[in-house]
Design a protein around this motif. Structure first.
Motif, PDB file in Angstrom:
ATOM      1  N   ASP A   3     -24.612  37.746  92.003  1.00  0.00           N
ATOM      2  CA  ASP A   3     -24.436  37.258  93.368  1.00  0.00           C
ATOM      3  C   ASP A   3     -25.726  36.595  93.860  1.00  0.00           C
ATOM      4  N   ASP A   4     -25.596  35.541  94.641  1.00  0.00           N
ATOM      5  CA  ASP A   4     -26.722  34.873  95.298  1.00  0.00           C
ATOM      6  C   ASP A   4     -27.817  34.473  94.303  1.00  0.00           C
ATOM      7  N   GLU A   5     -27.477  33.529  93.448  1.00  0.00           N
ATOM      8  CA  GLU A   5     -28.416  33.008  92.447  1.00  0.00           C
ATOM      9  C   GLU A   5     -29.005  34.103  91.569  1.00  0.00           C
ATOM     10  N   ARG A   6     -28.172  35.053  91.203  1.00  0.00           N
ATOM     11  CA  ARG A   6     -28.526  36.170  90.329  1.00  0.00           C
ATOM     12  C   ARG A   6     -29.558  37.120  90.941  1.00  0.00           C
ATOM     13  N   ARG A   7     -29.650  37.106  92.278  1.00  0.00           N
ATOM     14  CA  ARG A   7     -30.460  38.124  92.944  1.00  0.00           C
ATOM     15  C   ARG A   7     -29.732  39.468  92.855  1.00  0.00           C
ATOM     16  N   GLY A   8     -28.415  39.437  93.005  1.00  0.00           N
ATOM     17  CA  GLY A   8     -27.589  40.623  92.863  1.00  0.00           C
ATOM     18  C   GLY A   8     -27.333  41.361  94.157  1.00  0.00           C
ATOM     19  N   SER A   9     -26.202  42.045  94.198  1.00  0.00           N
ATOM     20  CA  SER A   9     -25.787  42.846  95.344  1.00  0.00           C
ATOM     21  C   SER A   9     -24.957  44.019  94.851  1.00  0.00           C
ATOM     22  N   ALA A  10     -24.861  45.032  95.686  1.00  0.00           N
ATOM     23  CA  ALA A  10     -23.964  46.156  95.430  1.00  0.00           C
ATOM     24  C   ALA A  10     -23.064  46.306  96.645  1.00  0.00           C
ATOM     25  N   TYR A  11     -21.819  46.656  96.421  1.00  0.00           N
ATOM     26  CA  TYR A  11     -20.829  46.781  97.491  1.00  0.00           C
ATOM     27  C   TYR A  11     -20.328  48.217  97.524  1.00  0.00           C
ATOM     28  N   LEU A  12     -20.265  48.777  98.715  1.00  0.00           N
ATOM     29  CA  LEU A  12     -19.750  50.132  98.899  1.00  0.00           C
ATOM     30  C   LEU A  12     -18.346  50.044  99.478  1.00  0.00           C
TER      31      LEU A  12
END
Length: 116
Positions: free
Chosen positions: A68-77
């Protein structure tokens, strides 16, 4: 193009299943899809669902989306629906690290711990 089509397929999703109590005529339990979980802001190439963690009670799910976001990454709860409805999961929040730069892939691996 073929490359764009491949990237589009990498949005990602998480599927939950439940096992039947009774066995079929061959003595096997049957599995049935309960839910398909997606990010509210999912985009091509995010790779949502590459890593997942579910709490001990089975009502909270943490999903990594490391591209996500240019491979910055995110986690979703996500939280399971009212009354423990296994077919209903709601995105509660999106977690991002403020100091992560492009290509650092935050949430490549996730773990959900604790009692809440």
């Amino acid at each position: 193009t073929e490359a764009k089509a491949a990237k589009t397929e990498q949005i990602g999703a998480v599927y939950t299943f439940s096992r039947s109590v009774e066995k079929d005529e061959n003595g096997f339990h049957q599995w049935k899809q309960q839910a398909k979980i997606i990010a509210e802001d999912g985009e091509p190439g995010d790779r949502f669902g590459n890593s997942i963690s579910i709490n001990g009670g089975g009502d909270a799910l943490l999903v990594g989306s490391y591209h996500d976001d240019e491979r910055r990454g995110s986690a979703y709860l996500f939280r399971r629906g009212i009354g423990g409805d296994a077919s209903s999961w709601t995105q509660r929040t999106k977690l991002r690290a403020d100091d992560v730069k492009a290509y650092e892939e935050f949430a490549n691996q996730v773990i959900l711990g604790g009692s809440r």
